[in-house]
Design a protein around this motif. Structure first.
Motif, PDB file in Angstrom:
ATOM      1  N   THR A 180      56.272  91.753  43.298  1.00 44.12           N
ATOM      2  CA  THR A 180      57.468  91.665  44.325  1.00 44.12           C
ATOM      3  C   THR A 180      58.156  90.343  44.281  1.00 44.12           C
ATOM      4  O   THR A 180      59.336  90.497  44.243  1.00 44.12           O
ATOM      5  N   ARG A 181      57.521  89.353  44.409  1.00 44.80           N
ATOM      6  CA  ARG A 181      57.938  88.025  44.018  1.00 44.80           C
ATOM      7  C   ARG A 181      58.897  87.763  43.054  1.00 44.80           C
ATOM      8  O   ARG A 181      59.903  87.352  42.840  1.00 44.80           O
ATOM      9  N   LEU A 236      60.051  90.445  40.997  1.00 43.33           N
ATOM     10  CA  LEU A 236      61.159  90.960  41.117  1.00 43.33           C
ATOM     11  C   LEU A 236      62.256  90.346  42.072  1.00 43.33           C
ATOM     12  O   LEU A 236      63.569  90.542  41.703  1.00 43.33           O
ATOM     13  N   ILE A 237      62.079  89.852  42.937  1.00 43.14           N
ATOM     14  CA  ILE A 237      63.012  89.186  43.794  1.00 43.14           C
ATOM     15  C   ILE A 237      63.910  88.250  43.029  1.00 43.14           C
ATOM     16  O   ILE A 237      65.096  88.155  43.019  1.00 43.14           O
ATOM     17  N   THR A 238      63.035  87.184  42.341  1.00 42.16           N
ATOM     18  CA  THR A 238      63.569  86.109  41.318  1.00 42.16           C
ATOM     19  C   THR A 238      64.313  86.943  40.130  1.00 42.16           C
ATOM     20  O   THR A 238      65.591  86.525  39.950  1.00 42.16           O
ATOM     21  N   ALA A 239      63.771  87.948  39.777  1.00 44.13           N
ATOM     22  CA  ALA A 239      64.598  88.763  38.667  1.00 44.13           C
ATOM     23  C   ALA A 239      65.879  89.148  39.001  1.00 44.13           C
ATOM     24  O   ALA A 239      66.937  89.357  38.375  1.00 44.13           O
ATOM     25  N   GLU A 240      65.837  89.953  40.419  1.00 40.10           N
ATOM     26  CA  GLU A 240      66.913  90.504  40.951  1.00 40.10           C
ATOM     27  C   GLU A 240      68.257  89.579  41.141  1.00 40.10           C
ATOM     28  O   GLU A 240      69.483  89.791  40.590  1.00 40.10           O
TER      29      GLU A 240
END
Lengths: 200, 87
Positions: B48-49, B51-55
């Motif tokens: 999740t973390r 993905l948050i950065t990648a988003e």
């Protein structure tokens, strides 16, 4: 001097010299997040875009006064936050982001002895490569971020995405450190749940 | 004393941010070695973390060049107008 401070100093030099490239680099790095944070304060996308625009003009006007007491990003987001709050007051509204006290339903995931009622799924398809390359997953995450409660969204963007220091985030949003941690943790848990819908 | 799953899940951020003490980290590791539910939860939080950065990176990289140019032109024009009028 830290790498970030050196980078900030380089950008400030470029902006002071009137280099468009330095401004474009800064704009590309922060504008999307600025609109998100302003939206969280204003609850209105169009107003948030106007406030971000006004903030950039203020940044250019005042860049020579930037004293590096915070990071450059922290300084920019402070200007943004102040402008958004001024607009909220001007419109006769009251918006506080200090709202961590609301309980969420995470406690329902556990039984009376603190054990999982249903064990989390194995995300065996979610390899790091797939995560980064997965356009569909990222779109799903974007939607979930936009649907977060405003305070959680603002903290997530500033701390987890812009990677500002905790103290800077607290000052910008006028919240306590304890509150910030709760908001950030809840935002990440909510996103985990949203990702679980497509990952399991 | 053994952590419960709930306690571990509630402290997951501190664990992943490495803000926990050595004793707490040992308690986490001991619990996860015996509880695949919590090991999966921590794995999910790591993803999740990421993905948050990648988003955020993806949104920034995906900004339309023409739109960015137009916005920058507009900001610079307003800035220069202000300079000329002494605002």
């Amino acid at each position: 001097m830290t790498a970030q401070a050196e980078n900030d100093a380089e950008i400030v030099r470029g902006l002071t010299a009137g280099e468009r490239g330095a401004f474009e680099s800064l704009y590309r790095r922060h504008n999307v997040s600025m609109v998100r944070v302003a939206s969280a304060i204003l609850r209105n996308r169009a107003s948030a875009e106007e406030v971000a625009h006004e903030t950039w003009i203020a940044v250019l006007r005042n860049i020579e006064g930037f004293e590096a007491r915070s990071s450059l990003a922290g300084w920019i987001f402070t200007i943004l936050s102040n402008k958004a709050k001024t607009r909220v007051k001007r419109d006769g509204r009251v918006v506080s982001l200090d709202t961590a006290a609301n309980d969420d339903d995470f406690a329902d995931a556990f039984d009376g002895r603190g054990r999982w009622k249903d064990k989390p799924d194995l995300w065996d398809e979610m390899t790091p490569e797939r995560v980064v390359a997965g356009r569909q997953i990222l779109d799903h995450v974007s939607t979930a971020i936009e649907e977060l409660p405003p305070a959680q969204r603002a903290v997530l963007v500033l701390r987890a995405q812009q990677e500002l220091e905790s103290q800077e985030v607290c000052e910008i949003l006028e919240i306590t450190e304890g509150n910030m941690r709760i908001l950030l943790h809840r935002a990440r848990r909510t996103l985990r749940q949203a990702i679980n819908e497509v990952a399991s | 004393m053994m952590l419960t799953c709930r306690e571990l899940a509630e402290q997951a951020d501190a664990f992943l941010d490495e803000e926990t003490s050595l004793t707490q980290r040992l308690q986490f590791r001991l619990h996860m070695s015996m509880c695949n539910g919590c090991a999966r939860f921590i794995g999910q939080m790591r993803v999740t973390r990421s993905l948050i950065t990648a988003e955020a990176r993806s949104l920034k990289a995906g900004q339309d060049d023409k739109t960015v140019d137009t916005c920058i032109d507009s900001i610079l024009a307003a800035f220069n107008d202000g300079k000329q009028s002494g605002v």
